[in-house]
Design a protein around this motif. Structure first.
Motif, mmCIF file in Angstrom:
data_model
loop_
_atom_site.group_PDB
_atom_site.id
_atom_site.type_symbol
_atom_site.label_atom_id
_atom_site.label_comp_id
_atom_site.label_asym_id
_atom_site.label_seq_id
_atom_site.Cartn_x
_atom_site.Cartn_y
_atom_site.Cartn_z
ATOM 1 N N CYS A 434 35.937 -55.886 21.247
ATOM 2 C CA CYS A 434 36.778 -56.833 20.529
ATOM 3 C C CYS A 434 36.147 -58.222 20.550
ATOM 4 O O CYS A 434 35.174 -58.467 21.264
ATOM 5 N N GLU A 435 36.707 -59.099 19.745
ATOM 6 C CA GLU A 435 36.323 -60.503 19.793
ATOM 7 C C GLU A 435 37.214 -61.197 20.817
ATOM 8 O O GLU A 435 38.393 -60.886 20.936
ATOM 9 N N VAL A 436 36.631 -62.135 21.551
ATOM 10 C CA VAL A 436 37.359 -62.736 22.668
ATOM 11 C C VAL A 436 37.667 -64.195 22.401
ATOM 12 O O VAL A 436 36.993 -64.870 21.617
ATOM 13 N N THR A 437 38.689 -64.643 23.091
ATOM 14 C CA THR A 437 39.061 -66.057 23.069
ATOM 15 C C THR A 437 38.253 -66.791 24.130
ATOM 16 O O THR A 437 37.582 -66.164 24.956
ATOM 17 N N CYS A 442 40.923 -60.435 24.644
ATOM 18 C CA CYS A 442 40.653 -59.919 23.308
ATOM 19 C C CYS A 442 41.525 -60.649 22.288
ATOM 20 O O CYS A 442 42.759 -60.713 22.432
ATOM 21 N N THR A 444 41.078 -59.748 19.004
ATOM 22 C CA THR A 444 41.234 -58.708 17.992
ATOM 23 C C THR A 444 41.472 -57.375 18.696
ATOM 24 O O THR A 444 41.377 -57.269 19.914
ATOM 25 N N THR A 449 35.713 -55.949 26.229
ATOM 26 C CA THR A 449 35.143 -57.237 25.855
ATOM 27 C C THR A 449 33.625 -57.103 25.750
ATOM 28 O O THR A 449 33.030 -56.153 26.292
ATOM 29 N N PRO A 450 32.951 -58.016 25.054
ATOM 30 C CA PRO A 450 31.483 -57.946 24.981
ATOM 31 C C PRO A 450 30.815 -57.948 26.354
ATOM 32 O O PRO A 450 29.805 -57.261 26.556
#
Length: 544
Positions: A434-437, A442, A444, A449-450
């Protein structure tokens, strides 16, 4: 673990063969791009496809042949070919077969070149005495008391032309043969060096993956405490084997290149000097320059002696190459036999190989367990059952677990849907990231997480390396790798070496024979009749 403890000895034996015999670079590491990309180690790209491509070049393959102690039987390598008189044993026939550690083998093979050495000694002695006698007794090149008829001079000239042409053709054959022979020697040497470089690069790569395996820490889930200690010992063994193998390869290949470089220069010098000697000597014999011919006869006498010695040397070399090629083929066909190579290539027994394989499988299973523990307890867990440190807003479809190539009994097993294999795990899991803050949660839909994805890929790569490289490492232990190398040398390089050596021998024989006969003719050079002008006495004057 005694992993690869005999690999340095293995390469030494190959270079011993090359030192007697004197490329294919498809196994070379340099041409295959084996450097591990930095972003691959960090997890931005999966290393599984790269490793699969590398394994296509692995001569060992997954199938292992471990010698069984109960199945070993004595075998004399190249027994028929090596049955020759032994100088150290009162010329009795040597029956020990191919054995480079046995001095009787070397003396028996040295006997094959005796004809060239004896002939060179006889030529040096006999022609030297004749040359000295002819010079001291004023008899020789200008035979003042011997006049040949016109028919005799024609025969002399015809023989001189034939023998000179034979010497010139021999020089051409020698030049062409030595060039082809030298190229094939270098090709064979490059093949072995590339095999060595390939092995060293594999060891270095496996070491890097083992270092990664030691540091596996997927969301604070780590390997059992006893695993890092085992990996440390294995890393030390691999580094020692790689360093020793690389040093021996560099040292021995340099020596071999220098030796055969000197041999090539010698053959080129002999061919060039003999070519000039035969051509200029022929012209001088036509113009009857007696003093210059004496100089050429003396030079040719010494050069023919050197050429005959080289004939003996190359006969020995030819037999040594043939013996070695036959011995390698017989050893490959009888992997369980007790031969002369057993002391040079101390392949480990089945028990040691199985111990290495068992330990590697254990580490792979433990790495897979670490990964699946994280997937089941954190990635795919119900958010309501996670504590604040393990919850990062993961959502969406469940991520498939990693398939272990071995079961709890360390036997091979197939993957069951929806499990992913070591080959494509990182590619499949990438779609679950997902894309993280900025806080690391996550933003999205996604299960990992990456950062967690990179940690998983590191663990997968370490598992993949151990699973896929262990058979190759074991092939080094039980000498499968050597058998593959010997098979390639026997099928590709031996026929070429044995085809080029007779050309060199034929060139040396024709050059020496033609030059010998030319020298004899020069020494017995007949003096051409000189035209004497008849002095016409003036007669009495005729009266007008």
């Amino acid at each position: 673990m005694e992993l690869l403890s005999s690999e340095a000895v293995l390469l030494c034996s190959l270079f011993v063969w090359l030192s007697m015999a004197a490329g294919s670079g498809e196994f070379g590491a340099a041409g295959m791009g084996l450097d591990v990309p930095a972003d691959s180690v960090l997890g931005k790209k999966n290393l599984a496809p790269w490793a699969t491509g590398l394994l296509r070049y692995s001569p060992g393959g997954p199938e292992l042949i471990a010698p069984s102690p109960s199945a070993r039987f004595p075998l004399i390598l190249a027994a028929t070919r090596t049955k020759r008189p032994d100088l150290l044993n009162r010329f009795k026939f040597y029956r020990g077969g191919w054995d480079i550690t046995n001095r009787h083998y070397w003396t028996s093979i040295g006997f094959t070149g005796a004809a060239g050495f004896i002939l060179s000694f006889m030529w040096f002695t006999f022609f030297g005495v004749v040359l000295l006698a002819s010079r001291c007794s004023k008899w020789g090149i200008n035979m003042k008391h011997k006049k040949l008829s016109s028919y005799g001079r024609q025969i002399y000239l015809m023989l001189l032309v034939i023998f000179t042409c034979a010497a010139l053709i021999g020089c051409i054959l020698l030049s062409v043969g030595q060039d082809e022979f030298h190229k094939e020697v270098l090709d064979t040497l490059n093949f072995v060096v590339n095999q060595s470089d390939f092995t060293v690069q594999i060891l270095r790569n496996v070491t890097e993956f083992l270092l990664l395996a030691k540091t596996v820490n997927v969301d604070q889930v780590i390997l059992p405490q006893d695993v890092p200690g085992k990996l440390d010992k294995l890393i030390v063994d691999l580094n020692r084997a790689a360093s020793m193998l690389s040093e021996k390869t560099t040292e021995n290949s340099g020596k071999i290149r220098r030796v055969f470089g000197d041999v090539r220069c010698t053959l080129i010098a002999v061919a060039a000097v003999m070519l000039v000697l035969a051509s200029v000597g022929f012209l001088l014999s036509l113009f009857q320059n007696r003093q210059a011919i004496y100089i050429f006869v003396f030079s040719g006498w010494l050069l023919v002696t050197v050429t005959l010695v080289l004939c003996g040397v190359f006969i020995i070399l030819n037999n040594a190459i043939s013996d070695t090629c036959v011995a390698m083929n017989e050893w490959v066909e009888n992997p369980h036999a007790e031969t002369a190579l057993s002391s040079i290539l101390p392949c480990v027994d089945e028990r040691t190989s199985n111990s290495t394989l068992h330990q590697s499988k254990q580490v792979v299973v433990q790495l897979v367990n670490v990964i699946n523990t994280v997937i089941h307890t954190i990635v795919n867990a119900d958010p309501s059952q996670l504590n604040s440190s393990s919850y990062y807003n993961q959502s969406g479809p469940l991520m498939p677990a990693l398939c272990s190539p071995f079961d709890s009994q360390l036997d091979d097993q197939r993957c069951q849907p929806p499990e992913v294999s070591l080959d494509n795990a990182s590619l499949v899991w990438q779609s679950y990231a997902c894309e993280v803050t900025p806080s690391g949660s996550c933003a999205t839909v996604g299960r990992i997480t990456p950062d967690l994805y990179r940690q998983l890929v590191v663990a997968v790569n370490a598992s993949y390396a151990l699973d896929h490289y262990t058979p190759f490492l074991l092939s080094l232990q039980d000498c499968n790798f050597v058998r593959e190398t010997f098979t390639a040398i026997g099928s590709l390089h031996c026929p070429r070496l044995k085809r080029n050596l007779p050309v060199v021998e034929a060139g040396l024989a024709m050059t020496s024979a033609g030059a010998m006969l030319c020298l004899v003719l020069w020494l017995l050079h007949p003096d051409s009749p000189r035209r004497e002008e008849a002095s016409v006495k003036p007669g009495p004057a005729v009266p007008l």
